[in-house]
Design a protein around this motif. Structure first.
Motif, PDB file in Angstrom:
ATOM      1  N   GLY A 149       0.602  -1.253  -0.061  1.00 26.24           N
ATOM      2  CA  GLY A 149       0.156   0.019   0.078  1.00 26.24           C
ATOM      3  C   GLY A 149       0.867   1.340  -0.007  1.00 26.24           C
ATOM      4  N   GLU A 150       1.949   1.271  -0.163  1.00 26.62           N
ATOM      5  CA  GLU A 150       3.271   2.410  -0.398  1.00 26.62           C
ATOM      6  C   GLU A 150       3.662   2.545  -1.809  1.00 26.62           C
ATOM      7  OE1 GLU A 150       5.246   3.000   3.162  1.00 26.62           O
ATOM      8  OE2 GLU A 150       3.952   1.930   4.599  1.00 26.62           O
ATOM      9  N   ARG A 151       3.815   3.668  -2.302  1.00 26.90           N
ATOM     10  CA  ARG A 151       4.532   4.239  -3.315  1.00 26.90           C
ATOM     11  C   ARG A 151       6.005   4.228  -3.078  1.00 26.90           C
ATOM     12  NH1 ARG A 151       1.184   8.879  -6.103  1.00 26.90           N
ATOM     13  NH2 ARG A 151       2.514   8.328  -7.954  1.00 26.90           N
ATOM     14  N   VAL A 152       6.929   3.859  -4.108  1.00 30.73           N
ATOM     15  CA  VAL A 152       8.431   3.915  -3.867  1.00 30.73           C
ATOM     16  C   VAL A 152       8.767   5.169  -4.515  1.00 30.73           C
ATOM     17  CG1 VAL A 152      10.568   3.309  -4.534  1.00 30.73           C
ATOM     18  CG2 VAL A 152       8.723   1.547  -4.146  1.00 30.73           C
ATOM     19  N   ALA A 153       9.352   6.221  -3.520  1.00 32.54           N
ATOM     20  CA  ALA A 153       9.613   7.443  -3.637  1.00 32.54           C
ATOM     21  C   ALA A 153      10.996   7.623  -4.302  1.00 32.54           C
ATOM     22  CB  ALA A 153       9.603   8.280  -2.400  1.00 32.54           C
ATOM     23  N   GLY A 154      11.074   7.827  -5.612  1.00 33.89           N
ATOM     24  CA  GLY A 154      12.430   8.041  -6.223  1.00 33.89           C
ATOM     25  C   GLY A 154      12.590   9.626  -5.784  1.00 33.89           C
ATOM     26  N   TYR A 155      13.605  10.069  -6.990  1.00 34.61           N
ATOM     27  CA  TYR A 155      14.092  11.659  -6.939  1.00 34.61           C
ATOM     28  C   TYR A 155      14.786  11.798  -8.357  1.00 34.61           C
ATOM     29  CZ  TYR A 155      18.380   9.435  -5.497  1.00 34.61           C
ATOM     30  OH  TYR A 155      19.609   8.689  -5.533  1.00 34.61           O
ATOM     31  N   SER A 156      14.808  13.087  -8.503  1.00 30.95           N
ATOM     32  CA  SER A 156      15.550  13.589  -9.823  1.00 30.95           C
ATOM     33  C   SER A 156      16.805  14.460  -9.564  1.00 30.95           C
ATOM     34  CB  SER A 156      14.615  14.339 -10.503  1.00 30.95           C
ATOM     35  OG  SER A 156      14.284  15.324  -9.926  1.00 30.95           O
ATOM     36  N   ILE A 157      17.044  14.925  -8.292  1.00 31.26           N
ATOM     37  CA  ILE A 157      18.167  15.562  -8.083  1.00 31.26           C
ATOM     38  C   ILE A 157      18.754  15.176  -6.574  1.00 31.26           C
ATOM     39  CG2 ILE A 157      19.193  18.007  -7.303  1.00 31.26           C
ATOM     40  CD1 ILE A 157      17.412  19.145  -9.319  1.00 31.26           C
ATOM     41  N   ASN A 158      19.903  14.593  -6.735  1.00 27.35           N
ATOM     42  CA  ASN A 158      20.437  14.366  -5.441  1.00 27.35           C
ATOM     43  C   ASN A 158      21.310  15.486  -4.921  1.00 27.35           C
ATOM     44  OD1 ASN A 158      22.152  13.223  -3.316  1.00 27.35           O
ATOM     45  ND2 ASN A 158      22.595  11.412  -4.334  1.00 27.35           N
ATOM     46  N   GLY A 159      20.653  16.199  -3.734  1.00 29.68           N
ATOM     47  CA  GLY A 159      21.222  17.354  -3.464  1.00 29.68           C
ATOM     48  C   GLY A 159      22.258  17.063  -2.781  1.00 29.68           C
ATOM     49  N   ASP A 160      22.557  16.280  -1.830  1.00 28.90           N
ATOM     50  CA  ASP A 160      23.721  16.526  -0.663  1.00 28.90           C
ATOM     51  C   ASP A 160      24.687  15.209  -0.961  1.00 28.90           C
ATOM     52  OD1 ASP A 160      22.380  14.635   0.472  1.00 28.90           O
ATOM     53  OD2 ASP A 160      21.978  15.449   2.212  1.00 28.90           O
ATOM     54  N   GLY A 161      24.433  14.235  -1.888  1.00 24.28           N
ATOM     55  CA  GLY A 161      25.222  13.229  -2.042  1.00 24.28           C
ATOM     56  C   GLY A 161      25.408  12.142  -0.633  1.00 24.28           C
ATOM     57  N   GLY A 162      24.135  11.807   0.100  1.00 20.87           N
ATOM     58  CA  GLY A 162      24.103  11.180   1.169  1.00 20.87           C
ATOM     59  C   GLY A 162      24.589  11.882   2.431  1.00 20.87           C
ATOM     60  N   SER A 163      24.469  13.429   2.178  1.00 19.54           N
ATOM     61  CA  SER A 163      24.980  14.275   3.133  1.00 19.54           C
ATOM     62  C   SER A 163      26.604  14.420   3.469  1.00 19.54           C
ATOM     63  CB  SER A 163      24.516  13.991   4.608  1.00 19.54           C
ATOM     64  OG  SER A 163      24.635  15.021   5.670  1.00 19.54           O
ATOM     65  N   LEU A 164      27.238  13.982   2.109  1.00 17.88           N
ATOM     66  CA  LEU A 164      28.425  13.812   2.159  1.00 17.88           C
ATOM     67  C   LEU A 164      29.270  14.834   1.393  1.00 17.88           C
ATOM     68  CD1 LEU A 164      29.039   9.939   1.835  1.00 17.88           C
ATOM     69  CD2 LEU A 164      29.360  11.193   3.999  1.00 17.88           C
ATOM     70  N   LEU A 165      28.476  15.624   0.684  1.00 18.01           N
ATOM     71  CA  LEU A 165      29.301  16.754  -0.044  1.00 18.01           C
ATOM     72  C   LEU A 165      29.190  17.999   0.754  1.00 18.01           C
ATOM     73  CD1 LEU A 165      26.900  16.653  -3.286  1.00 18.01           C
ATOM     74  CD2 LEU A 165      29.184  15.414  -3.038  1.00 18.01           C
ATOM     75  N   GLY A 166      30.176  18.862   0.507  1.00 21.25           N
ATOM     76  CA  GLY A 166      30.326  19.999   1.133  1.00 21.25           C
ATOM     77  C   GLY A 166      29.178  20.953   0.748  1.00 21.25           C
ATOM     78  N   ALA A 167      29.099  22.118   1.524  1.00 22.24           N
ATOM     79  CA  ALA A 167      28.180  23.034   1.532  1.00 22.24           C
ATOM     80  C   ALA A 167      27.890  23.734   0.053  1.00 22.24           C
ATOM     81  CB  ALA A 167      28.325  24.185   2.353  1.00 22.24           C
ATOM     82  N   THR A 168      28.860  24.072  -0.705  1.00 18.63           N
ATOM     83  CA  THR A 168      28.856  24.815  -1.839  1.00 18.63           C
ATOM     84  C   THR A 168      28.248  23.895  -2.986  1.00 18.63           C
ATOM     85  OG1 THR A 168      30.798  26.265  -1.425  1.00 18.63           O
ATOM     86  CG2 THR A 168      30.375  25.906  -3.701  1.00 18.63           C
ATOM     87  N   ALA A 169      28.867  22.451  -2.918  1.00 21.89           N
ATOM     88  CA  ALA A 169      28.307  21.510  -3.931  1.00 21.89           C
ATOM     89  C   ALA A 169      26.895  21.171  -3.703  1.00 21.89           C
ATOM     90  CB  ALA A 169      29.112  20.371  -4.035  1.00 21.89           C
ATOM     91  N   THR A 170      26.195  21.087  -2.230  1.00 23.09           N
ATOM     92  CA  THR A 170      25.033  21.000  -2.153  1.00 23.09           C
ATOM     93  C   THR A 170      24.214  21.867  -2.678  1.00 23.09           C
ATOM     94  OG1 THR A 170      25.650  19.672  -0.341  1.00 23.09           O
ATOM     95  CG2 THR A 170      23.466  20.495  -0.154  1.00 23.09           C
ATOM     96  N   SER A 171      24.455  23.085  -2.244  1.00 20.86           N
ATOM     97  CA  SER A 171      23.761  24.449  -2.513  1.00 20.86           C
ATOM     98  C   SER A 171      23.505  24.596  -4.178  1.00 20.86           C
ATOM     99  CB  SER A 171      24.438  25.647  -1.844  1.00 20.86           C
ATOM    100  OG  SER A 171      23.845  26.731  -2.534  1.00 20.86           O
ATOM    101  N   LYS A 172      24.747  24.112  -4.848  1.00 23.88           N
ATOM    102  CA  LYS A 172      24.464  24.267  -6.310  1.00 23.88           C
ATOM    103  C   LYS A 172      23.536  23.471  -6.602  1.00 23.88           C
ATOM    104  CE  LYS A 172      27.648  24.114 -10.434  1.00 23.88           C
ATOM    105  NZ  LYS A 172      29.137  24.047 -10.768  1.00 23.88           N
TER     106      LYS A 172
END
Length: 245
Positions: A169-192
């Motif tokens: 009864g649940e839908r699988v939630a994908g995405y189209s933009i990986n914002g933070d690389g698993g929270s491993l990216l720096g602030a500048t790359a994530t913001s961009k």
């Protein structure tokens, strides 16, 4: 009784590319573009934030509240147990926050014995069911609401595990933009990454790593989108039930 979601609705906006030759799938998700129908329609972006375990990044949560930015928050049962203050804020702002299922113990919802990014997958259909159901029960207990979407740890699946989740009864939630690389990216790359979102994009980032630079980038990216006049939507928006062209 478990009621299956019609597959036509589930996959209307989902493309499923293969994941690096492993046989795993990494779904993507985008909204149907209003720009194809109405000239000058607002740019719409869905912000989805995973709360895997650990703590809460109040830099992000406070910004969402102060700036009145709607978001879909995927929580695990583990995160719910240790973040009552953050949960209270989410529940106090039902106009902003949609709480969805990220599983019971942050175990990849993959029904074969593999390791993904060093995390052991559920490994069987029964274990996938437990991961999804454990997360669902925790959300119902905490909010009184049944989750409609599921995103597993690592966001990787098999065709059969996605079918299992759908049948629950649940839908699988994908995405189209990986914002933070698993929270491993720096602030500048994530913001961009986040600031680059276009109409219909679904952004994934994390809200459970308050010591990571990525959190600062999430805030900056959100503010950049707001400055562009973006309309923020949640996954309960009707656009996610509209087939894309």
């Amino acid at each position: 009784m478990i009621k299956p979601i019609a597959f036509a609705a589930m996959f209307a906006t989902v493309a499923i590319p293969a994941f690096a030759g492993t046989g795993l799938l990494e779904p993507s998700l985008k909204m149907h573009s209003e720009k194809l129908q109405t000239k000058g329609a607002p740019i719409r972006v869905a912000i989805t934030l995973d709360a895997c375990m650990g703590k809460t990044d109040f830099r992000i949560l406070d910004t969402l509240v102060q700036e009145k930015i709607p978001a879909t928050i995927f929580v695990t049962a583990r995160w719910l147990k240790h973040n009552s203050d953050a949960l209270a804020i989410l529940l106090a702002h039902p106009d902003l926050f949609e709480i969805e299922n990220h599983g019971e113990n942050h175990i990849p919802a993959v029904d074969k014995p593999v390791s993904i990014y060093g995390i052991a997958a559920a490994g069987s259909e029964q274990a996938v069911v437990q991961e999804v159901e454990g997360g669902r029960q925790a959300i119902v207990a905490a909010t009184g609401r049944q989750p409609q979407w599921f995103r597993g740890a690592t966001a990787k699946y098999t065709t059969t595990s996605m079918t299992t989740i759908n049948m629950m009864g649940e839908r699988v939630a994908g995405y189209s933009i990986n914002g933070d690389g698993g929270s491993l990216l720096g602030a500048t790359a994530t913001s961009k990454h986040i600031a680059s979102a276009k109409d219909g994009d679904v952004v994934i980032s994390h809200i459970n790593q308050p010591t990571h630079e990525a959190g600062e980038g999430v805030v900056k990216g959100l503010m950049a989108l707001k400055a562009r006049g973006v309309t923020f939507v949640r996954l309960d928006d009707p656009a996610f039930n509209t087939p894309s062209n």
